[in-house]
Design a protein around this motif. Structure first.
Motif, mmCIF file in Angstrom:
data_model
loop_
_atom_site.group_PDB
_atom_site.id
_atom_site.type_symbol
_atom_site.label_atom_id
_atom_site.label_comp_id
_atom_site.label_asym_id
_atom_site.label_seq_id
_atom_site.Cartn_x
_atom_site.Cartn_y
_atom_site.Cartn_z
ATOM 1 N N GLY A 98 1.176 8.431 1.613
ATOM 2 C CA GLY A 98 2.114 9.379 2.600
ATOM 3 C C GLY A 98 1.685 8.812 3.667
ATOM 4 O O GLY A 98 1.417 7.477 4.292
ATOM 5 N N THR A 99 2.439 9.112 4.359
ATOM 6 C CA THR A 99 3.213 8.721 5.969
ATOM 7 C C THR A 99 3.689 9.947 6.340
ATOM 8 O O THR A 99 3.917 10.337 6.121
ATOM 9 C CB THR A 99 4.132 7.508 5.468
ATOM 10 N N SER A 100 4.051 9.028 7.837
ATOM 11 C CA SER A 100 4.907 10.088 8.750
ATOM 12 C C SER A 100 5.905 9.370 10.242
ATOM 13 O O SER A 100 6.614 9.095 9.440
ATOM 14 C CB SER A 100 3.565 10.927 9.607
ATOM 15 N N VAL B 41 -1.877 4.986 3.005
ATOM 16 C CA VAL B 41 -1.928 5.679 3.937
ATOM 17 C C VAL B 41 -0.968 5.234 4.671
ATOM 18 O O VAL B 41 -1.399 3.519 5.421
ATOM 19 C CB VAL B 41 -3.053 6.472 4.490
ATOM 20 N N LEU B 42 0.298 5.252 4.960
ATOM 21 C CA LEU B 42 0.989 4.524 6.365
ATOM 22 C C LEU B 42 0.923 5.112 7.360
ATOM 23 O O LEU B 42 0.769 5.833 8.166
ATOM 24 C CB LEU B 42 2.344 3.845 5.226
ATOM 25 N N THR B 43 1.805 3.937 8.366
ATOM 26 C CA THR B 43 2.011 4.535 10.015
ATOM 27 C C THR B 43 2.187 6.094 10.053
ATOM 28 O O THR B 43 2.812 6.614 9.026
ATOM 29 C CB THR B 43 3.037 4.021 10.063
ATOM 30 N N PRO C 177 -2.764 5.628 9.993
ATOM 31 C CA PRO C 177 -4.138 5.236 9.285
ATOM 32 C C PRO C 177 -5.636 4.886 10.579
ATOM 33 O O PRO C 177 -5.782 4.169 9.507
ATOM 34 C CB PRO C 177 -2.887 3.994 9.300
ATOM 35 N N ALA C 178 -4.892 5.261 10.724
ATOM 36 C CA ALA C 178 -6.252 4.503 12.328
ATOM 37 C C ALA C 178 -7.019 5.633 11.783
ATOM 38 O O ALA C 178 -9.026 4.598 11.176
ATOM 39 C CB ALA C 178 -5.583 3.856 13.499
#
Length: 362
Positions: free
Chosen positions: A182-184, A299-301, A335-336
């Motif tokens: 998952g990313t945005s 989980v990416l950026t 990600p944080a």
């Protein structure tokens, strides 16, 4: 100190409109404008803004060429304005490849449900990208107290203290059945980086959720498929998860995994009030019953916290969770959120995800 912004567009009307909207935020100051890409390069050199907003189609020099020059000579966050068409999607993906950080629809009616919401979204996105100056390959750092507020349309919420770190995934990687990613914001380039490193013989199916408009995901899937050794396609209802194939969630809809003899995809409309379309949380949560613990969630950026609760649910089943580090994230929000919640088994730099997947599964 206010964030300093340069607005670039060949339409005087649109420039004035964006300037007015951004200057209404006391934390943002538009310090200059330009009417084409060549002017933009000179204005950016002279004024050294924190963020640039950029149109794509302009005379003298187009936005993509200008982005490439700016990122080569004086890199910084660049927000593209795009038309939500097939050609607009391809041009926007080209701009992201050239170094642009993010994009928004040029028509405000396509950006949010009403004009006031669109203005808020634009200002919020500019503030997020301007939190720190971006060098090539470096992140926009988002402080913990600001992360919830930087979600595209989420209200500011009070964050509870992070719980103790969850136990690591219980199953060895080679026994897993799927990889979910998952990313945005920053995701299109990040996904290219990760997937290009996988061999055609990669033994697991991959499920991709990227926050993206409906008109963009077909072009993005085609681009990934042309760049990668594995197969990449936009998901459709009835698709079966199979090794060496990545299925991309269609924009504007939700992708749900269904178990049984074979794990299949169901594409459905979003529940009322859903912010993200597609949503990482919805897809990850559906994997809890479909695949249980036999999952690696990545989980990416991205801006906001989409993916945290889905990761929490998967983690409760014993699944593995990986997250991208701050140094390689364009926006260290999603990600944080996972890391702060104590859910990440491993935290990798973007360049290390592909090798880690190959080492773990091949």
């Amino acid at each position: 100190m206010a964030l300093r912004v340069v607005v670039v567009d060949d339409s005087g009307f649109f420039r004035r409109r964006i300037v007015e909207i951004l200057n209404a935020d006391i934390g943002i100051e538009v310090v200059g404008t330009a009417a084409n890409g060549m002017e933009a390069i000179e204005v950016v050199k002279r004024l050294d803004p924190d963020v640039v907003t950029m149109d794509i189609e302009m005379p003298v020099m187009d936005g993509i060429s200008a982005v490439r020059r700016i990122m080569a000579e004086s890199p910084r966050p660049i927000l593209m304005f795009s038309t939500l068409t097939t050609e607009g999607a391809k041009a926007t993906l080209d701009a992201l490849d050239a170094g642009a950080t993010d994009f928004l629809p040029k028509r405000f009616s396509e950006m949010a449900k009403d004009e006031d919401s669109a203005k808020i979204l634009l200002r919020r996105r500019v503030r997020a990208l301007g939190r720190s100056r971006v060098r090539t390959g470096s992140p926009v750092h988002v402080e913990s107290r600001d992360r919830a507020a930087l979600s595209e349309s989420a209200p500011v919420v009070t964050r509870s203290p992070a719980p103790p770190r969850a136990p690591v995934g219980t199953l060895p990687l080679h026994s897993l059945r799927a990889v979910l990613i998952g990313t945005s914001t920053g995701g299109p380039v990040a996904l290219q980086e990760v997937l290009k490193g996988l061999p055609k013989s990669f033994p697991l199916p991959i499920v991709l959720v990227q926050h993206m408009p409906a008109s963009f995901t077909p072009a993005f899937a085609e681009r990934l498929n042309s760049l990668c050794q594995i197969e990449v396609k936009e998901a459709a209802s009835g698709d079966v998860l199979k090794p060496g194939c990545a299925l991309l969630a269609p924009g504007g809809l939700q992708m749900v995994l269904e178990g049984g003899g074979q794990t299949r995809i169901r594409i459905e409309e979003s529940p009322l009030g859903t912010i993200y379309k597609p949503s990482v949380d919805i897809t990850f949560n559906s994997a809890v019953s479909a695949l249980k613990s036999q999952v690696l969630a990545v989980v990416l950026t991205g801006m906001g916290a989409d993916g945290r609760e889905g990761s929490r649910a998967l983690k409760g089943q014993g699944a593995h969770v990986w997250a991208q580090d701050a140094a390689s994230s364009v926006v260290f929000g999603m990600p944080a959120a996972v890391i702060d919640a104590g859910l990440a088994d491993h935290i990798y730099s973007l360049k290390d995800f592909g090798p880690a997947l190959v080492k773990g599964f091949c």
